[in-house]
Design a protein around this motif. Sequence first.
Motif, PDB file in Angstrom:
ATOM      1  N   ASP A 183       0.815  -1.205   0.000  1.00 17.84           N
ATOM      2  CA  ASP A 183       0.000   0.000   0.000  1.00 17.84           C
ATOM      3  C   ASP A 183       0.855   1.264   0.000  1.00 17.84           C
ATOM      4  O   ASP A 183       0.380   2.337  -0.374  1.00 17.84           O
ATOM      5  CB  ASP A 183      -0.961   0.006   1.191  1.00 17.84           C
ATOM      6  N   ARG A 184       2.116   1.160   0.392  1.00 17.03           N
ATOM      7  CA  ARG A 184       2.988   2.335   0.402  1.00 17.03           C
ATOM      8  C   ARG A 184       3.479   2.704  -0.994  1.00 17.03           C
ATOM      9  O   ARG A 184       3.550   3.885  -1.339  1.00 17.03           O
ATOM     10  CB  ARG A 184       4.186   2.095   1.326  1.00 17.03           C
TER      11      ARG A 184
ATOM     12  N   PRO B 198      -1.885 -22.058 -12.082  1.00 19.15           N
ATOM     13  CA  PRO B 198      -1.918 -20.915 -11.161  1.00 19.15           C
ATOM     14  C   PRO B 198      -1.197 -21.324  -9.881  1.00 19.15           C
ATOM     15  O   PRO B 198      -1.264 -22.488  -9.467  1.00 19.15           O
ATOM     16  CB  PRO B 198      -3.406 -20.679 -10.926  1.00 19.15           C
ATOM     17  N   THR B 199      -0.495 -20.381  -9.260  1.00 19.42           N
ATOM     18  CA  THR B 199       0.346 -20.743  -8.121  1.00 19.42           C
ATOM     19  C   THR B 199      -0.038 -20.066  -6.812  1.00 19.42           C
ATOM     20  O   THR B 199      -0.022 -20.684  -5.754  1.00 19.42           O
ATOM     21  CB  THR B 199       1.818 -20.413  -8.419  1.00 19.42           C
ATOM     22  N   CYS B 200      -0.334 -18.773  -6.871  1.00 19.35           N
ATOM     23  CA  CYS B 200      -0.628 -18.031  -5.641  1.00 19.35           C
ATOM     24  C   CYS B 200      -1.431 -16.794  -5.995  1.00 19.35           C
ATOM     25  O   CYS B 200      -1.539 -16.423  -7.185  1.00 19.35           O
ATOM     26  CB  CYS B 200       0.668 -17.660  -4.920  1.00 19.35           C
ATOM     27  N   LEU B 201      -1.968 -16.112  -4.986  1.00 22.04           N
ATOM     28  CA  LEU B 201      -2.851 -14.985  -5.247  1.00 22.04           C
ATOM     29  C   LEU B 201      -2.865 -14.038  -4.063  1.00 22.04           C
ATOM     30  O   LEU B 201      -2.502 -14.395  -2.936  1.00 22.04           O
ATOM     31  CB  LEU B 201      -4.266 -15.471  -5.538  1.00 22.04           C
ATOM     32  N   CYS B 202      -3.272 -12.805  -4.342  1.00 24.36           N
ATOM     33  CA  CYS B 202      -3.469 -11.819  -3.286  1.00 24.36           C
ATOM     34  C   CYS B 202      -4.444 -10.770  -3.804  1.00 24.36           C
ATOM     35  O   CYS B 202      -4.737 -10.705  -5.005  1.00 24.36           O
ATOM     36  CB  CYS B 202      -2.148 -11.161  -2.875  1.00 24.36           C
ATOM     37  N   PHE B 203      -4.951  -9.941  -2.897  1.00 23.67           N
ATOM     38  CA  PHE B 203      -5.792  -8.818  -3.286  1.00 23.67           C
ATOM     39  C   PHE B 203      -4.960  -7.549  -3.288  1.00 23.67           C
ATOM     40  O   PHE B 203      -4.116  -7.328  -2.414  1.00 23.67           O
ATOM     41  CB  PHE B 203      -6.976  -8.673  -2.335  1.00 23.67           C
ATOM     42  N   GLY B 204      -5.211  -6.694  -4.301  1.00 21.15           N
ATOM     43  CA  GLY B 204      -4.462  -5.462  -4.419  1.00 21.15           C
ATOM     44  C   GLY B 204      -5.279  -4.369  -5.071  1.00 21.15           C
ATOM     45  O   GLY B 204      -6.509  -4.454  -5.163  1.00 21.15           O
ATOM     46  N   GLY B 205      -4.575  -3.339  -5.539  1.00 19.66           N
ATOM     47  CA  GLY B 205      -5.238  -2.137  -6.006  1.00 19.66           C
ATOM     48  C   GLY B 205      -5.548  -1.233  -4.828  1.00 19.66           C
ATOM     49  O   GLY B 205      -5.511  -1.663  -3.668  1.00 19.66           O
TER      50      GLY B 205
ATOM     51  N   ILE C 169      -8.170 -10.214 -11.786  1.00 19.49           N
ATOM     52  CA  ILE C 169      -9.623 -10.198 -11.950  1.00 19.49           C
ATOM     53  C   ILE C 169     -10.180  -9.199 -10.944  1.00 19.49           C
ATOM     54  O   ILE C 169      -9.843  -9.230  -9.758  1.00 19.49           O
ATOM     55  CB  ILE C 169     -10.234 -11.609 -11.768  1.00 19.49           C
ATOM     56  N   ASP C 170     -11.030  -8.303 -11.418  1.00 10.44           N
ATOM     57  CA  ASP C 170     -11.557  -7.227 -10.583  1.00 10.44           C
ATOM     58  C   ASP C 170     -12.905  -7.597  -9.973  1.00 10.44           C
ATOM     59  O   ASP C 170     -13.714  -8.295 -10.586  1.00 10.44           O
ATOM     60  CB  ASP C 170     -11.730  -5.944 -11.402  1.00 10.44           C
ATOM     61  N   GLY C 171     -13.132  -7.090  -8.757  1.00 13.00           N
ATOM     62  CA  GLY C 171     -14.454  -7.137  -8.148  1.00 13.00           C
ATOM     63  C   GLY C 171     -14.918  -8.493  -7.701  1.00 13.00           C
ATOM     64  O   GLY C 171     -16.123  -8.687  -7.492  1.00 13.00           O
ATOM     65  N   ILE C 172     -13.993  -9.432  -7.503  1.00 15.44           N
ATOM     66  CA  ILE C 172     -14.410 -10.776  -7.116  1.00 15.44           C
ATOM     67  C   ILE C 172     -14.652 -10.889  -5.614  1.00 15.44           C
ATOM     68  O   ILE C 172     -15.428 -11.717  -5.144  1.00 15.44           O
ATOM     69  CB  ILE C 172     -13.372 -11.814  -7.592  1.00 15.44           C
ATOM     70  N   ALA C 173     -13.959 -10.049  -4.826  1.00 15.25           N
ATOM     71  CA  ALA C 173     -14.123 -10.035  -3.363  1.00 15.25           C
ATOM     72  C   ALA C 173     -13.361  -8.834  -2.816  1.00 15.25           C
ATOM     73  O   ALA C 173     -12.630  -8.154  -3.535  1.00 15.25           O
ATOM     74  CB  ALA C 173     -13.610 -11.333  -2.735  1.00 15.25           C
ATOM     75  N   GLN C 174     -13.539  -8.594  -1.528  1.00 19.73           N
ATOM     76  CA  GLN C 174     -12.822  -7.526  -0.840  1.00 19.73           C
ATOM     77  C   GLN C 174     -11.644  -8.107  -0.080  1.00 19.73           C
ATOM     78  O   GLN C 174     -11.807  -8.996   0.756  1.00 19.73           O
ATOM     79  CB  GLN C 174     -13.751  -6.815   0.146  1.00 19.73           C
ATOM     80  N   GLY C 175     -10.451  -7.607  -0.368  1.00 15.86           N
ATOM     81  CA  GLY C 175      -9.268  -8.116   0.297  1.00 15.86           C
ATOM     82  C   GLY C 175      -8.934  -7.379   1.579  1.00 15.86           C
ATOM     83  O   GLY C 175      -9.637  -6.461   2.000  1.00 15.86           O
ATOM     84  N   LEU C 176      -7.837  -7.800   2.189  1.00 18.82           N
ATOM     85  CA  LEU C 176      -7.327  -7.204   3.428  1.00 18.82           C
ATOM     86  C   LEU C 176      -5.878  -6.775   3.218  1.00 18.82           C
ATOM     87  O   LEU C 176      -5.156  -7.401   2.454  1.00 18.82           O
ATOM     88  CB  LEU C 176      -7.387  -8.222   4.573  1.00 18.82           C
ATOM     89  N   PRO C 177      -5.430  -5.730   3.906  1.00 22.37           N
ATOM     90  CA  PRO C 177      -4.020  -5.329   3.782  1.00 22.37           C
ATOM     91  C   PRO C 177      -3.093  -6.409   4.331  1.00 22.37           C
ATOM     92  O   PRO C 177      -3.435  -7.117   5.291  1.00 22.37           O
ATOM     93  CB  PRO C 177      -3.925  -4.054   4.630  1.00 22.37           C
ATOM     94  N   GLU C 178      -1.919  -6.521   3.733  1.00 16.87           N
ATOM     95  CA  GLU C 178      -0.910  -7.438   4.247  1.00 16.87           C
ATOM     96  C   GLU C 178      -0.279  -6.846   5.508  1.00 16.87           C
ATOM     97  O   GLU C 178      -0.015  -5.649   5.582  1.00 16.87           O
ATOM     98  CB  GLU C 178       0.194  -7.673   3.206  1.00 16.87           C
ATOM     99  N   HIS C 179      -0.044  -7.704   6.481  1.00 17.34           N
ATOM    100  CA  HIS C 179       0.713  -7.283   7.650  1.00 17.34           C
ATOM    101  C   HIS C 179       2.193  -7.193   7.284  1.00 17.34           C
ATOM    102  O   HIS C 179       2.659  -7.836   6.341  1.00 17.34           O
ATOM    103  CB  HIS C 179       0.507  -8.272   8.791  1.00 17.34           C
ATOM    104  N   ARG C 180       2.922  -6.398   8.059  1.00 12.99           N
ATOM    105  CA  ARG C 180       4.344  -6.181   7.791  1.00 12.99           C
ATOM    106  C   ARG C 180       5.202  -6.792   8.906  1.00 12.99           C
ATOM    107  O   ARG C 180       4.848  -6.697  10.077  1.00 12.99           O
ATOM    108  CB  ARG C 180       4.640  -4.688   7.641  1.00 12.99           C
ATOM    109  N   PHE C 181       6.302  -7.376   8.477  1.00 14.33           N
ATOM    110  CA  PHE C 181       7.253  -7.967   9.408  1.00 14.33           C
ATOM    111  C   PHE C 181       7.830  -6.885  10.311  1.00 14.33           C
ATOM    112  O   PHE C 181       8.338  -5.860   9.824  1.00 14.33           O
ATOM    113  CB  PHE C 181       8.351  -8.656   8.608  1.00 14.33           C
ATOM    114  N   ALA C 182       7.714  -7.080  11.626  1.00 16.28           N
ATOM    115  CA  ALA C 182       8.131  -6.064  12.593  1.00 16.28           C
ATOM    116  C   ALA C 182       9.623  -6.170  12.845  1.00 16.28           C
ATOM    117  O   ALA C 182      10.080  -6.859  13.757  1.00 16.28           O
ATOM    118  CB  ALA C 182       7.352  -6.226  13.904  1.00 16.28           C
ATOM    119  N   VAL C 183      10.388  -5.496  12.040  1.00 19.88           N
ATOM    120  CA  VAL C 183      11.846  -5.581  12.099  1.00 19.88           C
ATOM    121  C   VAL C 183      12.372  -4.981  13.392  1.00 19.88           C
ATOM    122  O   VAL C 183      11.891  -3.929  13.848  1.00 19.88           O
ATOM    123  CB  VAL C 183      12.479  -4.851  10.896  1.00 19.88           C
TER     124      VAL C 183
END
Length: 301
Positions: free
Chosen positions: A29-30, A244-251, A283-297
Motif C-alpha cells: 500500500d505504500r 496458477p500458483t498463488c494470489l493476493c488482493f491489491g489495487g 480479476i476485478d471485483g471478485i471479493a474484498q481483500g485485506l491489507p498485508e501485515h508487515r514484518f516487525a523488524v
Amino acid sequence: MTARIVPAHRVEMAVLAADVLGETPLWCDRSSRLWWIDIERQLHQSFDPSTGAHRWSRHDCRFLGSQALASDGSHFLAQGLSLRQRDPASGLLNDFCEVEHDLDNRLNDGRVDARGRLWIGTMDNELHRPNGALYRVGGDRTVTRLFGDVIVTNGIAFSPDNRTLYFTDTRRYCTWCFDFDLDEGVIGNRRLFADYSATKERPDGACVDADGGLWTAFFSGSRVVRYRPDGRIDTVIAMPVTNPTCLCFGGTDLKTMFITSARKFLSPEQLSLEPHAGHLFAIDGIAQGLPEHRFAVNSKV
C-alpha cells in the motif's frame, strides 16, 4: 450448495512475465505496487497498475523462495534456507537469519501475522521427502520450529479475526487449519480442512478475504477456489492456464485479485497451446481483500 463458476474470460492478463515459477504476490500500500517473485529465475518483481511499469531485479541464489513486506519499508527475501533484508532504494541485501540448517530443503511460502511475526515453511527440493517444517520468525531474529513432517509448505494464511491459521502441504494434497493465539503466537488443535489425497490435486498458495473466505490456487488444476470458513467451496474461478500458483488482493481498494502462474512442468507441446503460462493475471471485483501485515523488524514480539 452450488458453487458460483467464474469463467476464464473474466480473468485478464496483467503482466507478460513468462515466469518459470511465479509465486508469493503481495500488494504494497505504500508503493501502490504488486510485488512477486519467480523462484527459479531468482527474480524479485514489481508491477505498477497505474503506469503498467514492470520492474525486476535478479538475485544470486539457487532459489528465491518467498518474500515479505517489512515495517521499515524494506523487503525480506527467502534465499535457500536464509532470510535476507533488501533495501528497496539501494537494492542492497543484508543477512538477517538462517531459518534451517544442513537439509536438502529451501524456504517456500510464508505470511506475516497481525503482530508482525513471519510464519514461513520449508520444503524438500526433491518434492517427496517429509523434510520440511513450519517456523515462526521474530523481528529480533528468533526462529522457532513449530512442527515438521512437511513435504512442500504452502497456503499459509490467517483468518480476519486472527483465530485461525491455514496451512497446506501441496505434495500431501491437503490443507489444515489450526486454532491461533495471536497474543502468544502459538497454534493448536490441528484439523483437516480440505483433503485431495484421493485425487492428488495440488492446492498451492492462498489468501483470505475480508469475509473470511480462503482463496486457494490449484497448481496443475487450472482454477482458483474460495472456501467458506466451514470448508465448503462457494466460488470457482476457471483459469486460462494450467498452473496458477498463488494470489493476493491489491489495487487501491483491495478489490483486484492478482494471480501468479508457472511454466514449470509443462511440456513443449503444452506450452505451445498455452502461450500465457507464467504470466501475471488479474480479476476485478471478485471479493474484498485485506491489507498485508508487515514484518516487525528489530522488535521483540
